[in-house]
Design a protein around this motif. Structure first.
Motif, mmCIF file in Angstrom:
data_model
loop_
_atom_site.group_PDB
_atom_site.id
_atom_site.type_symbol
_atom_site.label_atom_id
_atom_site.label_comp_id
_atom_site.label_asym_id
_atom_site.label_seq_id
_atom_site.Cartn_x
_atom_site.Cartn_y
_atom_site.Cartn_z
ATOM 1 N N ALA A 24 0.828 -1.208 0.000
ATOM 2 C CA ALA A 24 0.000 0.000 0.000
ATOM 3 C C ALA A 24 0.865 1.262 0.000
ATOM 4 O O ALA A 24 2.088 1.210 0.129
ATOM 5 C CB ALA A 24 -0.897 -0.006 1.240
ATOM 6 N N THR A 25 0.202 2.405 -0.126
ATOM 7 C CA THR A 25 0.891 3.693 -0.050
ATOM 8 C C THR A 25 1.622 3.826 1.281
ATOM 9 O O THR A 25 1.059 3.536 2.346
ATOM 10 C CB THR A 25 -0.120 4.854 -0.157
ATOM 11 O OG1 THR A 25 -0.939 4.659 -1.304
ATOM 12 C CG2 THR A 25 0.596 6.196 -0.271
ATOM 13 N N LEU A 64 -0.717 6.280 -11.429
ATOM 14 C CA LEU A 64 -1.007 4.872 -11.194
ATOM 15 C C LEU A 64 -0.636 3.988 -12.390
ATOM 16 O O LEU A 64 -0.087 2.896 -12.190
ATOM 17 C CB LEU A 64 -2.475 4.684 -10.816
ATOM 18 C CG LEU A 64 -2.920 5.353 -9.508
ATOM 19 C CD1 LEU A 64 -4.380 5.025 -9.219
ATOM 20 C CD2 LEU A 64 -2.056 4.914 -8.338
ATOM 21 N N SER A 92 -4.632 -2.287 -0.827
ATOM 22 C CA SER A 92 -4.955 -0.873 -0.978
ATOM 23 C C SER A 92 -4.435 -0.324 -2.314
ATOM 24 O O SER A 92 -4.852 -0.790 -3.375
ATOM 25 C CB SER A 92 -4.404 -0.106 0.227
ATOM 26 O OG SER A 92 -5.006 1.151 0.349
ATOM 27 N N LEU A 93 -3.526 0.653 -2.295
ATOM 28 C CA LEU A 93 -2.939 1.167 -3.544
ATOM 29 C C LEU A 93 -2.414 0.028 -4.396
ATOM 30 O O LEU A 93 -2.620 0.001 -5.620
ATOM 31 C CB LEU A 93 -1.805 2.145 -3.236
ATOM 32 C CG LEU A 93 -0.857 2.459 -4.406
ATOM 33 C CD1 LEU A 93 -1.587 3.175 -5.527
ATOM 34 C CD2 LEU A 93 0.345 3.252 -3.924
ATOM 35 N N VAL A 145 -0.620 10.111 -5.335
ATOM 36 C CA VAL A 145 -1.544 8.978 -5.307
ATOM 37 C C VAL A 145 -2.875 9.394 -4.683
ATOM 38 O O VAL A 145 -3.957 9.058 -5.192
ATOM 39 C CB VAL A 145 -0.924 7.800 -4.535
ATOM 40 C CG1 VAL A 145 -1.976 6.753 -4.194
ATOM 41 C CG2 VAL A 145 0.208 7.172 -5.349
ATOM 42 N N ARG A 146 -2.804 10.137 -3.600
ATOM 43 C CA ARG A 146 -4.029 10.583 -2.918
ATOM 44 C C ARG A 146 -4.905 11.396 -3.870
ATOM 45 O O ARG A 146 -6.128 11.209 -3.909
ATOM 46 C CB ARG A 146 -3.626 11.420 -1.703
ATOM 47 C CG ARG A 146 -4.754 11.803 -0.762
ATOM 48 C CD ARG A 146 -5.261 10.581 -0.003
ATOM 49 N NE ARG A 146 -6.178 10.975 1.052
ATOM 50 C CZ ARG A 146 -5.840 11.086 2.333
ATOM 51 N NH1 ARG A 146 -4.602 10.841 2.716
ATOM 52 N NH2 ARG A 146 -6.733 11.413 3.233
ATOM 53 N N ILE A 149 -6.787 9.186 -6.249
ATOM 54 C CA ILE A 149 -7.847 8.409 -5.620
ATOM 55 C C ILE A 149 -9.020 9.312 -5.228
ATOM 56 O O ILE A 149 -10.182 8.917 -5.315
ATOM 57 C CB ILE A 149 -7.295 7.642 -4.407
ATOM 58 C CG1 ILE A 149 -6.299 6.572 -4.901
ATOM 59 C CG2 ILE A 149 -8.414 6.997 -3.604
ATOM 60 C CD1 ILE A 149 -5.599 5.819 -3.805
#
Length: 224
Positions: A24-25, A64, A92-93, A145-146, A149
């Motif tokens: 994940a991140t 991504l 997650s990521l 990334v945030r 999303i």
């Protein structure tokens, strides 16, 4: 341009397909230590550090699709080395990266496990606070990334629908911050999906490593 990722390995090649772990991140391949050891009793397990994380390069760009481009040669190498596609377990990521990989290259993913991964939907941005001190990842990666999303590509449902590998979607239960309906949507949208609830919050594999590993082992052992 794809970057070469750092990888961590457990176990040895055997009769079973290799497993590829994607974190994940803000995590690294080391986050999978307990799960990696548990899965490696009878197969090779490989975990990557995504770009901007751990010992992998920090190129400053964290789209991504770029993360998926980086993972693709690792999956391709495993398939070539072992003569079969890998099983992919992702959190997650990492799950979104794995979906991109599996939708583009179904020949490289035999089975897929998605840990607390919803289909992305637009949400109210909540800028994260940077932890103090030196980080094991590039903070710019977290911010980029945030943003992707919070305001996701509208093609995500079609990307998910293109995933043909049998898929186990693990939801962390009510204490997970991931919306239950969006995690359920993931299991319903992939071509061959099922949903498993493990009440452990977002970090299922860390909070309940034995339960998570047993579920993964059982799913990967099912006949094709």
């Amino acid at each position: 341009m794809a970057v070469r990722l750092f990888t961590r390995r457990w176990g040895e090649p055997g009769a079973l397909p290799p497993v590829l772990l994607v974190h994940a991140t803000g995590e690294t391949s080391a986050d999978w230590a307990q799960v990696g050891a548990g899965l490696a009793r009878d197969r090779l397990v490989v975990a990557v550090d995504l770009r901007g994380h751990g010992a992998s390069p920090r190129p400053g760009s964290y789209a991504l699709p770029e993360l998926a481009d980086d993972v693709l040669p690792v999956a391709a190498s495993l398939a070539t080395e072992h003569g079969r596609p890998a099983d992919v377990v992702a959190h997650s990521l990492g799950g979104l990266v794995a979906c991109l990989l599996a939708s583009r290259r179904p020949d490289l993913v035999r089975r897929l496990v998605l840990e607390d991964v919803p289909v992305p939907h637009p949400r109210e941005p909540r800028p994260p606070t940077r932890p103090d001190g030196e980080l094991a990842y590039d903070w710019d990666a977290v911010l980029q990334v945030r943003a992707q999303i919070d305001d996701p590509d509208p093609r995500w449902p079609s990307i998910v629908a293109a995933v043909t590998a049998p898929t186990l979607v693990v939801w962390g239960g009510p204490s997970s911050p991931m919306p239950a309906e969006h995690v359920r949507q993931m299991a319903e949208t992939v071509a061959d999906g099922r949903l498993l609830r493990i009440d452990a919050g977002h970090l299922v594999h860390a909070a309940q490593p034995a339960v998570f590993t047993a579920a993964v082992r059982g799913f990967l052992a099912e006949p094709d």
